[in-house]
Design a protein around this motif. Sequence first.
Motif, PDB file in Angstrom:
ATOM      1  N   VAL A   9      22.479  11.433  26.273  1.00 31.91           N
ATOM      2  CA  VAL A   9      22.394  11.464  27.578  1.00 31.91           C
ATOM      3  C   VAL A   9      23.195  13.033  27.988  1.00 31.91           C
ATOM      4  O   VAL A   9      24.033  13.362  27.685  1.00 31.91           O
ATOM      5  CB  VAL A   9      23.415  10.725  28.581  1.00 31.91           C
ATOM      6  CG1 VAL A   9      23.448  10.979  30.141  1.00 31.91           C
ATOM      7  CG2 VAL A   9      22.903   9.372  28.527  1.00 31.91           C
ATOM      8  N   CYS A  11      24.396  16.224  29.926  1.00 33.14           N
ATOM      9  CA  CYS A  11      25.053  16.263  31.045  1.00 33.14           C
ATOM     10  C   CYS A  11      24.626  17.678  31.906  1.00 33.14           C
ATOM     11  O   CYS A  11      25.376  18.514  31.521  1.00 33.14           O
ATOM     12  CB  CYS A  11      26.588  16.244  30.694  1.00 33.14           C
ATOM     13  SG  CYS A  11      27.631  15.619  31.961  1.00 33.14           S
ATOM     14  N   HIS A 243      33.207  11.532  33.242  1.00 34.44           N
ATOM     15  CA  HIS A 243      31.831  11.420  33.235  1.00 34.44           C
ATOM     16  C   HIS A 243      31.178  10.776  32.071  1.00 34.44           C
ATOM     17  O   HIS A 243      30.296   9.708  31.833  1.00 34.44           O
ATOM     18  CB  HIS A 243      31.310  12.547  33.847  1.00 34.44           C
ATOM     19  CG  HIS A 243      29.557  12.395  33.694  1.00 34.44           C
ATOM     20  ND1 HIS A 243      29.005  12.391  35.235  1.00 34.44           N
ATOM     21  CD2 HIS A 243      28.780  12.714  32.799  1.00 34.44           C
ATOM     22  CE1 HIS A 243      27.749  12.526  34.670  1.00 34.44           C
ATOM     23  NE2 HIS A 243      27.439  12.545  33.535  1.00 34.44           N
ATOM     24  N   HIS A 247      29.269   7.036  30.424  1.00 29.33           N
ATOM     25  CA  HIS A 247      27.742   6.721  29.470  1.00 29.33           C
ATOM     26  C   HIS A 247      28.450   5.853  28.381  1.00 29.33           C
ATOM     27  O   HIS A 247      27.744   5.033  27.897  1.00 29.33           O
ATOM     28  CB  HIS A 247      27.514   8.144  29.139  1.00 29.33           C
ATOM     29  CG  HIS A 247      26.786   8.832  30.220  1.00 29.33           C
ATOM     30  ND1 HIS A 247      25.934   8.307  31.162  1.00 29.33           N
ATOM     31  CD2 HIS A 247      26.864  10.221  30.152  1.00 29.33           C
ATOM     32  CE1 HIS A 247      25.587   9.423  31.667  1.00 29.33           C
ATOM     33  NE2 HIS A 247      26.101  10.627  31.340  1.00 29.33           N
ATOM     34  N   ASP A 253      23.412   8.537  34.495  1.00 31.71           N
ATOM     35  CA  ASP A 253      23.283   9.499  35.299  1.00 31.71           C
ATOM     36  C   ASP A 253      22.663   9.300  36.497  1.00 31.71           C
ATOM     37  O   ASP A 253      21.751   8.732  36.620  1.00 31.71           O
ATOM     38  CB  ASP A 253      22.710  11.093  34.745  1.00 31.71           C
ATOM     39  CG  ASP A 253      23.520  11.315  33.967  1.00 31.71           C
ATOM     40  OD1 ASP A 253      24.811  11.543  34.032  1.00 31.71           O
ATOM     41  OD2 ASP A 253      22.819  11.854  32.482  1.00 31.71           O
ATOM     42  N   TYR A 255      22.209  11.619  38.834  1.00 32.08           N
ATOM     43  CA  TYR A 255      21.360  12.727  39.310  1.00 32.08           C
ATOM     44  C   TYR A 255      19.977  12.730  38.837  1.00 32.08           C
ATOM     45  O   TYR A 255      19.227  13.554  39.072  1.00 32.08           O
ATOM     46  CB  TYR A 255      22.213  13.916  39.163  1.00 32.08           C
ATOM     47  CG  TYR A 255      22.402  14.265  37.733  1.00 32.08           C
ATOM     48  CD1 TYR A 255      21.528  14.750  36.794  1.00 32.08           C
ATOM     49  CD2 TYR A 255      23.671  14.086  37.250  1.00 32.08           C
ATOM     50  CE1 TYR A 255      21.759  15.102  35.295  1.00 32.08           C
ATOM     51  CE2 TYR A 255      23.979  14.405  35.961  1.00 32.08           C
ATOM     52  CZ  TYR A 255      23.097  14.771  34.999  1.00 32.08           C
ATOM     53  OH  TYR A 255      23.375  15.127  33.759  1.00 32.08           O
TER      54      TYR A 255
HETATM   55 ZN   LIG Z   1      25.775  12.374  32.332  1.00 36.36          ZN
END
Ligand SMILES: [Zn+2]
Length: 338
Positions: A9, A11, A243, A247, A253, A255
């Motif tokens: 993932v 960021c 954050h 995960h 996420d 966003y």
């Molecule tokens: Zn993230």
Amino acid sequence: MKHGLLTFVLCLLCALPAQAVKFSHTEETYSLAKSRFLVPTLLYKNEITYCIATPAQTPTSPTADQLDILVQAALREWTHGIAVRIRAAGREEEMADILKILDKPLRLIRLSSCNLTSHPQFLAVHPSYNPAGLSSDLTVILSSDYCAKVLGSVNSFFAFEYKNAAPFMCLTQNYANPLRAPAPQDYFPAASDPQKRELLKQTDQIFAQAAAGTYDTDVQDQLWQINRMFAWDGPTYFSVLVHEMGHAFGLGDEYLKDRPQEYASPAPGQGIMLRLYNPISCDEIDGMITLLDRFSGVQRTFASFCSNKTVIQNGKALPVSETIQQQVKKQLLHPAAR
Ligand SMILES: [Zn+2]
């Protein structure tokens, strides 16, 4: 995002879309073994082991010991911090089984070294660093060069599966460090009144308490107030750790568009899985409850912590009908035993 054998993932810290999207369990929870996530550790063990590698230490980047405090505070925010929020919402009885898990005296054990022998390209970036070490539940690597080598761009990320490497987070070295002992002349635009300036002086104490002391609403509020004051020109290491740890537990996420529709809340809670300036929100509370239920096979119907007009049944948001409202009422009166 998937890229061959690399499942991670990313960021993104650049501009975020104006239209927020809902929380969801990250795609990897559908495709990878449960053991890749921290939720089973939380459910069935009494300790979380972690290690911190700082192969690219600079005078301005946090030390491993500072990261240690931030990692512990972040882990406790995802566990005791969620419990504090559930109680603050007056839902202690309804969520008694969830609180039993979140409240347990989880030992956070930092291992003396990280096993990075299976991390591709690590030695190519840091040839003088000894990669031999112990395997842990959570591996934290602080190195802009390594993050960039893996991704091809300078960003922090969490990797669930990267060839034979254990799940790990890679942090770049461009954030604010709340444990950096600011000088008196340092600029804090958000410290606008004497009360906030006084709070800034207690930064080390508050983070230490969040890491290992009593965790309550006051500590939580002060922690995030301080974090926000350090985050005036960009995210802090604490924000990014929280954050990425979201995960590690299994959250996606907010966003990104086109998230999985299952196991997702309909209304975004404006939390830290959306934006790195925000604390954990009601959305992340819904996310953690549904993760714990999903991984342990518990069926539950409950009103979202973001809106009592939204009902989440077995992880899925449902259109509110009279029948469902009655189900929620029944659930509130007779919480499921775990
Ligand atoms: Zn993230």
